[in-house]
Design a protein around this motif. Structure first.
Motif, PDB file in Angstrom:
ATOM      1  N   LEU A 205      83.629 -16.209 168.070  1.00 54.94           N
ATOM      2  CA  LEU A 205      83.613 -15.022 168.916  1.00 54.94           C
ATOM      3  C   LEU A 205      84.034 -15.375 170.336  1.00 54.94           C
ATOM      4  CD1 LEU A 205      80.243 -13.213 168.013  1.00 54.94           C
ATOM      5  CD2 LEU A 205      82.555 -12.398 167.510  1.00 54.94           C
TER       6      LEU A 205
ATOM      7  N   VAL B 118      79.308  -6.905 166.100  1.00 57.97           N
ATOM      8  CA  VAL B 118      78.290  -7.373 167.044  1.00 57.97           C
ATOM      9  C   VAL B 118      77.286  -6.268 167.332  1.00 57.97           C
ATOM     10  CG1 VAL B 118      77.869  -8.283 169.355  1.00 57.97           C
ATOM     11  CG2 VAL B 118      79.852  -9.080 168.052  1.00 57.97           C
TER      12      VAL B 118
ATOM     13  N   ALA C 109      77.982 -15.252 164.631  1.00 61.68           N
ATOM     14  CA  ALA C 109      79.405 -15.118 164.916  1.00 61.68           C
ATOM     15  C   ALA C 109      80.303 -15.263 163.692  1.00 61.68           C
ATOM     16  CB  ALA C 109      79.817 -16.167 165.957  1.00 61.68           C
TER      17      ALA C 109
ATOM     18  N   ASN D 286      79.364 -13.616 172.925  1.00 63.27           N
ATOM     19  CA  ASN D 286      78.228 -14.536 172.837  1.00 63.27           C
ATOM     20  C   ASN D 286      77.243 -14.299 173.979  1.00 63.27           C
ATOM     21  OD1 ASN D 286      79.071 -15.993 170.503  1.00 63.27           O
ATOM     22  ND2 ASN D 286      80.547 -17.105 171.752  1.00 63.27           N
TER      23      ASN D 286
END
Length: 615
Positions: free
Chosen positions: A235, A207, A159, A240
């Protein structure tokens, strides 16, 4: 919370949802991890070249060099990536040292926050192949772990990435949230809550473009037993959870630590992580892990000489195990690929202790007993292990165990020579220690008993004691625990006068005790008052500001713990409560208690004559 986050949580947690199904596998995944108990964490990257200092400036955490110095990717590549050549790196030597220390799992940083992969990464080639070294240390360490029977884990910063233009963190080169400038942050404090329109750019660019592909690549290429993540707060929860779901689809058996996707502080993965560098612990529910490091930096630092002695970590192992926790202890190797000599010495001493006493740590479960005057206790089957930090004068008293003690002996004694034992009352047993007991930071006494361990919930009070706030019998639910670092093992967030911290104690000796309250204040302007209530007497004191938030203020009281009958059987509550709160209140650490005047006829021993338990 963003609607996309709420929707992601509801979808995952709904009956039949992917996370609900995944929870059924948690116990099976954690079986090896619970047995391993003690592991080695390694923070190693190209930042080791600087050793925590560059052009006279220090970076604190050495692995945060790029962020502190605000190096651009081009500068960082030229100075560190292009010059990283750990010619002395030997994976077999590292893992041999890990195994000799008694560690049974190993976690290496494949990508830290600098965004640089210590492994070849075809999906995002900003990686080890750019260095003069060129080899794959992650694969070499995986092979060495397999050869030695050590479980292999990988750290990945999912992250926080200072290299990628769409990732949170780098706000000196890119206009990104999640960095020290706090761009896009407002009353809610998080960039993605204040500016949800920026989430899509991060989700698709970083991501999808780097984080998930590299994690899946690591799973495919190295088959890790454990994946370790950090800084999930950079994040949104929805991202996540997307990462966690991708992991579960790729490998439903890999253990994932709790810092990947916590929801309201609750881990959605396999276990909880406590704060970095904790020295004290409060009792966490479920499976949890702590990550101490030998000095105050995780990456190698040539300037940080604050290494704790081996005895600190040996006691830490017992403190964690007593509360159901596991220890992942960090070292930071040098740019040449060597584990620092100071760290090797610490590992060696821990290993020597673990070779003799490891039985009292491995595969143990949390002890139901209170913290003892002499130290801690761990439990395995019908054996209770007494971790004796303070041997006292020739004997120790095991407090709160109702079972008959069959036998007591030193774990270091191969002959298991019985130690003399004497039952003092319903709850307490005195165990004599050898007069020639060697000096030790943690001598382990084994107590064998029959049946399920029966125990009393009150804490035995010796002649000298320190009752930590973390170990209180009752803490009002709205109060907060500190993170357990040195000087931060406190209780705070007092907002009204009905909140209490209570210690329930059984004095081994009736009499007058000097009670010394420890607290600190964050500012010198704090006013207000608190009370200590003991045995029908209330003592009220005004708050005195502490010299600094890291320094204690102490107040002394004389309290009466008097009674009739046999000492060790009567209980008393020691109650801390605010009386007047004006703004911010104190951080409460605990109370020291010392017997200053014994009640006449208070001492004495009863019930069993001295014996050595059952043969």
């Amino acid at each position: 919370m963003l609607k996309r986050d709420t929707d992601a949580i509801n979808q995952a947690m709904a009956p039949g949802g992917w996370m609900q199904q995944d929870f059924h596998n948690t116990a099976a995944r954690l079986e090896w991890w619970n047995e391993a108990t003690f592991g080695c964490f390694v923070h190693w990257g190209v930042y080791a070249i600087a050793g925590g200092e560059w052009n006279g400036r220090q970076s604190g955490y050495a692995e945060h060099l790029q962020r502190v110095m605000c190096f651009t990717k081009a500068e960082y590549t030229e100075l560190f990536v292009n010059n990283f050549n750990p010619v002395n790196f030997d994976a077999d030597e590292w893992i041999a040292a890990v195994k000799a220390a008694g560690m049974r799992y190993f976690v290496i940083t494949a990508k830290h926050h600098d965004g640089f992969a210590m492994n070849p990464s075809d999906v995002y080639p900003y990686d080890i192949r750019m260095t003069p070294f060129g080899r794959d240390p992650i694969e070499e360490l995986r092979v060495a772990c397999k050869k030695e029977g050590i479980r292999f884990g990988i750290y990945y910063s999912h992250a926080f990435d200072w290299e990628h233009p769409d990732a949170p963190g780098n706000d000196w080169e890119f206009k990104n949230g999640g960095g020290d400038k706090r761009l896009f942050e407002g009353p809610n404090g998080l960039w993605f809550n204040e500016h949800p329109e920026l989430v899509e750019k991060t989700a698709r660019g970083y991501v999808d473009g780097k984080s998930i592909p590299q994690i899946l690549e690591l799973i495919e290429n190295y088959q890790p037993d454990l994946l370790w993540f950090d800084t999930a707060h950079k994040l949104p929860i929805s991202e996540n959870l997307r990462i966690l779901r991708a992991i579960r689809q790729a490998d439903p058996n890999v253990v994932v630590n709790g810092r990947l996707a916590p929801v309201d502080g609750i881990p959605t993965a396999d276990y909880i992580n406590t704060a970095d560098r904790a020295a004290e612990f409060f009792s966490e529910p479920g499976a949890w892990e702590t990550i101490p490091t030998t000095n105050e930096s995780y990456g190698y630092s040539k300037v940080d000489k604050s290494h704790k002695p081996p005895e600190h970590f040996i006691r830490l192992l017992a403190k964690a195990a007593a509360r159901g926790g596991r220890v992942l202890m960090n070292v930071g190797p040098t740019a040449l690929g060597e584990i620092d000599g100071v760290d090797l010495d610490i590992l060696k001493t821990i290993g020597e202790w673990m070779q003799v006493n490891g039985e009292s740590i491995y595969s143990t479960q949390r002890s139901p007993l209170c913290t003892q005057p002499f130290g801690e206790t761990t439990l395995k089957g019908n054996k209770l292990y007494l971790h004796v930090f303070e041997p006292g004068s020739g004997s120790i008293t095991l407090g709160g165990m109702l079972n008959h003690v069959k036998k007591a002996y030193l774990l270091a004694d191969p002959a298991k020579t019985p130690l003399p034992i004497q039952r003092l009352n319903t709850f307490d047993t005195e165990i004599a220690l050898p007069s020639d007991l060697p000096e030790s930071c943690n001598t382990v006494v084994v107590v064998e008993f029959e049946g399920e361990l029966l125990h009393d919930k009150s804490r035995l009070l010796a002649r000298q004691n320190y009752l930590r706030a973390f170990d209180a019998s009752h803490i009002s639910p709205a109060l907060s625990h500190g993170d357990g670092k040195f000087g931060r093992d406190h209780i705070s967030n007092f907002t009204h006068t009905e909140q209490t911290v209570i210690w329930n104690v059984r004095p081994a000796v009736f009499g007058q005790y000097k009670l010394n309250l420890r607290y600190s204040t964050r500012t010198k302007e704090i006013t207000g008052a608190y009370s200590i209530y003991v045995n029908g007497q209330q003592h009220v004191r005004q708050i005195t500001s502490s010299p600094s938030p890291e320094e204690y203020t102490t107040h002394d009281f004389i309290v009466e713990l008097n009674g009739e009958g046999l000492p060790g059987t009567a209980t008393f509550d020691i109650v801390f409560r605010p009386v007047d709160i004006t703004g911010e209140f104190v951080h409460l650490y605990g109370v020291e208690m010392e017997l200053v005047q014994e009640q006449q006829g208070s001492a004495g021993k009863e019930i069993d004559d001295t014996d050595t338990g059952d043969a």
